[in-house]
Write a protein that holds these residues in place. Sequence first.
Motif, PDB file in Angstrom:
ATOM      1  N   TYR A  32       0.799  -1.209   0.000  1.00 44.47           N
ATOM      2  CA  TYR A  32       0.000   0.000   0.000  1.00 44.47           C
ATOM      3  C   TYR A  32       0.840   1.270   0.000  1.00 44.47           C
ATOM      4  CZ  TYR A  32      -3.599  -3.266   1.542  1.00 44.47           C
ATOM      5  OH  TYR A  32      -4.455  -4.327   1.642  1.00 44.47           O
ATOM      6  N   ALA A  33       0.296   2.276  -0.658  1.00 45.42           N
ATOM      7  CA  ALA A  33       0.742   3.642  -0.403  1.00 45.42           C
ATOM      8  C   ALA A  33       0.060   4.090   0.884  1.00 45.42           C
ATOM      9  CB  ALA A  33       0.352   4.557  -1.554  1.00 45.42           C
ATOM     10  N   MET A  34       0.745   4.924   1.661  1.00 41.87           N
ATOM     11  CA  MET A  34       0.227   5.331   2.969  1.00 41.87           C
ATOM     12  C   MET A  34       0.196   6.847   3.068  1.00 41.87           C
ATOM     13  SD  MET A  34      -0.246   2.351   4.322  1.00 41.87           S
ATOM     14  CE  MET A  34      -0.656   2.838   6.006  1.00 41.87           C
ATOM     15  N   ALA A  35      -0.679   7.335   3.942  1.00 42.75           N
ATOM     16  CA  ALA A  35      -0.799   8.786   4.083  1.00 42.75           C
ATOM     17  C   ALA A  35      -1.397   9.141   5.434  1.00 42.75           C
ATOM     18  CB  ALA A  35      -1.665   9.355   2.960  1.00 42.75           C
ATOM     19  N   TRP A  36      -1.242  10.408   5.777  1.00 39.55           N
ATOM     20  CA  TRP A  36      -1.888  10.986   6.956  1.00 39.55           C
ATOM     21  C   TRP A  36      -2.789  12.123   6.505  1.00 39.55           C
ATOM     22  CZ3 TRP A  36      -1.584   9.061  11.858  1.00 39.55           C
ATOM     23  CH2 TRP A  36      -0.566   8.139  12.127  1.00 39.55           C
ATOM     24  N   PHE A  37      -3.959  12.188   7.119  1.00 43.74           N
ATOM     25  CA  PHE A  37      -4.909  13.278   6.936  1.00 43.74           C
ATOM     26  C   PHE A  37      -5.271  13.799   8.322  1.00 43.74           C
ATOM     27  CE2 PHE A  37      -6.300  12.936   2.428  1.00 43.74           C
ATOM     28  CZ  PHE A  37      -5.592  11.801   2.071  1.00 43.74           C
ATOM     29  N   ARG A  38      -5.880  14.966   8.362  1.00 45.72           N
ATOM     30  CA  ARG A  38      -6.340  15.491   9.643  1.00 45.72           C
ATOM     31  C   ARG A  38      -7.652  16.236   9.469  1.00 45.72           C
ATOM     32  NH1 ARG A  38      -1.620  20.073  10.737  1.00 45.72           N
ATOM     33  NH2 ARG A  38      -2.344  21.647   9.219  1.00 45.72           N
ATOM     34  N   TYR A  60       3.875  16.449   0.833  1.00 47.75           N
ATOM     35  CA  TYR A  60       3.382  17.125   2.027  1.00 47.75           C
ATOM     36  C   TYR A  60       2.456  18.274   1.660  1.00 47.75           C
ATOM     37  CZ  TYR A  60       7.163  14.648   4.399  1.00 47.75           C
ATOM     38  OH  TYR A  60       7.998  13.673   4.893  1.00 47.75           O
ATOM     39  N   ALA A  61       1.521  18.544   2.531  1.00 47.59           N
ATOM     40  CA  ALA A  61       0.749  19.767   2.417  1.00 47.59           C
ATOM     41  C   ALA A  61       1.663  20.945   2.713  1.00 47.59           C
ATOM     42  CB  ALA A  61      -0.420  19.743   3.405  1.00 47.59           C
ATOM     43  N   GLY A  62       1.401  22.051   2.061  1.00 44.17           N
ATOM     44  CA  GLY A  62       2.259  23.204   2.243  1.00 44.17           C
ATOM     45  C   GLY A  62       2.341  23.677   3.688  1.00 44.17           C
ATOM     46  N   SER A  63       1.257  23.506   4.424  1.00 43.01           N
ATOM     47  CA  SER A  63       1.198  23.998   5.801  1.00 43.01           C
ATOM     48  C   SER A  63       2.108  23.216   6.760  1.00 43.01           C
ATOM     49  CB  SER A  63      -0.237  23.953   6.308  1.00 43.01           C
ATOM     50  OG  SER A  63      -0.738  22.621   6.265  1.00 43.01           O
ATOM     51  N   VAL A  64       2.531  22.016   6.361  1.00 46.55           N
ATOM     52  CA  VAL A  64       3.364  21.200   7.261  1.00 46.55           C
ATOM     53  C   VAL A  64       4.753  20.929   6.694  1.00 46.55           C
ATOM     54  CG1 VAL A  64       1.269  20.082   8.110  1.00 46.55           C
ATOM     55  CG2 VAL A  64       2.670  18.912   6.399  1.00 46.55           C
ATOM     56  N   LYS A  65       4.995  21.318   5.463  1.00 37.77           N
ATOM     57  CA  LYS A  65       6.287  21.050   4.821  1.00 37.77           C
ATOM     58  C   LYS A  65       7.411  21.679   5.616  1.00 37.77           C
ATOM     59  CE  LYS A  65       5.977  20.755   0.459  1.00 37.77           C
ATOM     60  NZ  LYS A  65       5.814  21.039  -0.975  1.00 37.77           N
ATOM     61  N   GLY A  66       8.440  20.894   5.880  1.00 43.47           N
ATOM     62  CA  GLY A  66       9.570  21.373   6.660  1.00 43.47           C
ATOM     63  C   GLY A  66       9.414  21.148   8.157  1.00 43.47           C
ATOM     64  N   ARG A  67       8.208  20.811   8.601  1.00 46.05           N
ATOM     65  CA  ARG A  67       7.966  20.563  10.032  1.00 46.05           C
ATOM     66  C   ARG A  67       7.601  19.106  10.302  1.00 46.05           C
ATOM     67  NH1 ARG A  67       3.748  22.849  12.528  1.00 46.05           N
ATOM     68  NH2 ARG A  67       2.473  23.010  10.636  1.00 46.05           N
ATOM     69  N   PHE A  68       6.900  18.480   9.376  1.00 44.65           N
ATOM     70  CA  PHE A  68       6.442  17.098   9.535  1.00 44.65           C
ATOM     71  C   PHE A  68       7.235  16.188   8.606  1.00 44.65           C
ATOM     72  CE2 PHE A  68       1.742  17.949  10.920  1.00 44.65           C
ATOM     73  CZ  PHE A  68       2.207  18.810  11.916  1.00 44.65           C
ATOM     74  N   THR A  69       7.436  14.952   9.048  1.00 44.71           N
ATOM     75  CA  THR A  69       8.119  13.943   8.232  1.00 44.71           C
ATOM     76  C   THR A  69       7.360  12.623   8.317  1.00 44.71           C
ATOM     77  OG1 THR A  69      10.283  14.962   8.663  1.00 44.71           O
ATOM     78  CG2 THR A  69      10.272  12.718   7.804  1.00 44.71           C
ATOM     79  N   ILE A  70       6.993  12.100   7.154  1.00 50.60           N
ATOM     80  CA  ILE A  70       6.346  10.793   7.092  1.00 50.60           C
ATOM     81  C   ILE A  70       7.390   9.743   6.748  1.00 50.60           C
ATOM     82  CG2 ILE A  70       5.703  11.057   4.649  1.00 50.60           C
ATOM     83  CD1 ILE A  70       3.128   9.484   5.301  1.00 50.60           C
ATOM     84  N   SER A  71       7.262   8.576   7.372  1.00 51.23           N
ATOM     85  CA  SER A  71       8.184   7.480   7.090  1.00 51.23           C
ATOM     86  C   SER A  71       7.434   6.156   7.245  1.00 51.23           C
ATOM     87  CB  SER A  71       9.387   7.523   8.028  1.00 51.23           C
ATOM     88  OG  SER A  71       8.986   7.408   9.388  1.00 51.23           O
ATOM     89  N   ARG A  72       7.994   5.126   6.637  1.00 52.23           N
ATOM     90  CA  ARG A  72       7.376   3.811   6.743  1.00 52.23           C
ATOM     91  C   ARG A  72       8.428   2.773   7.107  1.00 52.23           C
ATOM     92  NH1 ARG A  72       4.357   2.882   1.516  1.00 52.23           N
ATOM     93  NH2 ARG A  72       4.015   0.814   2.396  1.00 52.23           N
ATOM     94  N   ASP A  73       8.012   1.767   7.875  1.00 49.17           N
ATOM     95  CA  ASP A  73       8.866   0.654   8.227  1.00 49.17           C
ATOM     96  C   ASP A  73       8.110  -0.607   7.842  1.00 49.17           C
ATOM     97  OD1 ASP A  73      10.341  -1.398   9.404  1.00 49.17           O
ATOM     98  OD2 ASP A  73      10.880  -0.193  11.127  1.00 49.17           O
ATOM     99  N   ASN A  74       8.387  -1.089   6.645  1.00 44.96           N
ATOM    100  CA  ASN A  74       7.639  -2.243   6.146  1.00 44.96           C
ATOM    101  C   ASN A  74       7.878  -3.488   6.998  1.00 44.96           C
ATOM    102  OD1 ASN A  74       6.580  -0.690   4.100  1.00 44.96           O
ATOM    103  ND2 ASN A  74       8.000  -1.441   2.528  1.00 44.96           N
ATOM    104  N   ALA A  75       9.061  -3.589   7.591  1.00 46.86           N
ATOM    105  CA  ALA A  75       9.354  -4.749   8.431  1.00 46.86           C
ATOM    106  C   ALA A  75       8.477  -4.777   9.677  1.00 46.86           C
ATOM    107  CB  ALA A  75      10.829  -4.757   8.811  1.00 46.86           C
ATOM    108  N   LYS A  76       8.185  -3.584  10.199  1.00 45.91           N
ATOM    109  CA  LYS A  76       7.339  -3.491  11.400  1.00 45.91           C
ATOM    110  C   LYS A  76       5.869  -3.236  11.061  1.00 45.91           C
ATOM    111  CE  LYS A  76      11.011  -1.835  14.469  1.00 45.91           C
ATOM    112  NZ  LYS A  76      11.441  -0.741  15.371  1.00 45.91           N
ATOM    113  N   ASN A  77       5.593  -3.093   9.760  1.00 39.62           N
ATOM    114  CA  ASN A  77       4.219  -2.846   9.303  1.00 39.62           C
ATOM    115  C   ASN A  77       3.636  -1.574   9.912  1.00 39.62           C
ATOM    116  OD1 ASN A  77       3.003  -4.337   7.238  1.00 39.62           O
ATOM    117  ND2 ASN A  77       1.369  -5.041   8.585  1.00 39.62           N
ATOM    118  N   THR A  78       4.459  -0.532   9.975  1.00 37.44           N
ATOM    119  CA  THR A  78       4.023   0.728  10.557  1.00 37.44           C
ATOM    120  C   THR A  78       4.401   1.912   9.677  1.00 37.44           C
ATOM    121  OG1 THR A  78       6.052   0.975  11.839  1.00 37.44           O
ATOM    122  CG2 THR A  78       4.208  -0.124  12.929  1.00 37.44           C
TER     123      THR A  78
END
Length: 122
Positions: A32-38, A60-78
């Motif tokens: 899967y591709a993954m994402a966060w929304f609020r 990233y949304a412009g409002s969070v760029k430079g402050r938020f970082t998304i990452s994935r760990d497929n081994a941990k399924n998170t």
Amino acid sequence: QVQLVESGGGLVQAGGSLRLSCAASGRPISNYAMAWFRQAPGKERVFVAAISRLVGSTDYAGSVKGRFTISRDNAKNTVSLQMNSLKPEDTAVYYCAADVRAMVTPTGGSYWGQGTQVTVSS
């Protein structure tokens, strides 16, 4: 199908940091591709960040760029969202989303978690 459970929300002062996690079960998130929304009170749910299914490209949304970082760990399924320099306007319920497409678009994903509350005090 995949099930998603978010955690890590809470109350933090402006300028602080939080790390949200999304734990997947039922299917490996490598599919899967993954994402966060609020969703802030009284407002529509909006896109925050996304990470692609294959190569790990991010958006990233412009409002969070430079402050938020998304990452994935497929081994941990998170999937995680590191949030720094938080502002009161970041207060919202944060949702994890998954999609079988190469990338989750700002319109949303096919699968959703139940959300976790983030409150930033001024």
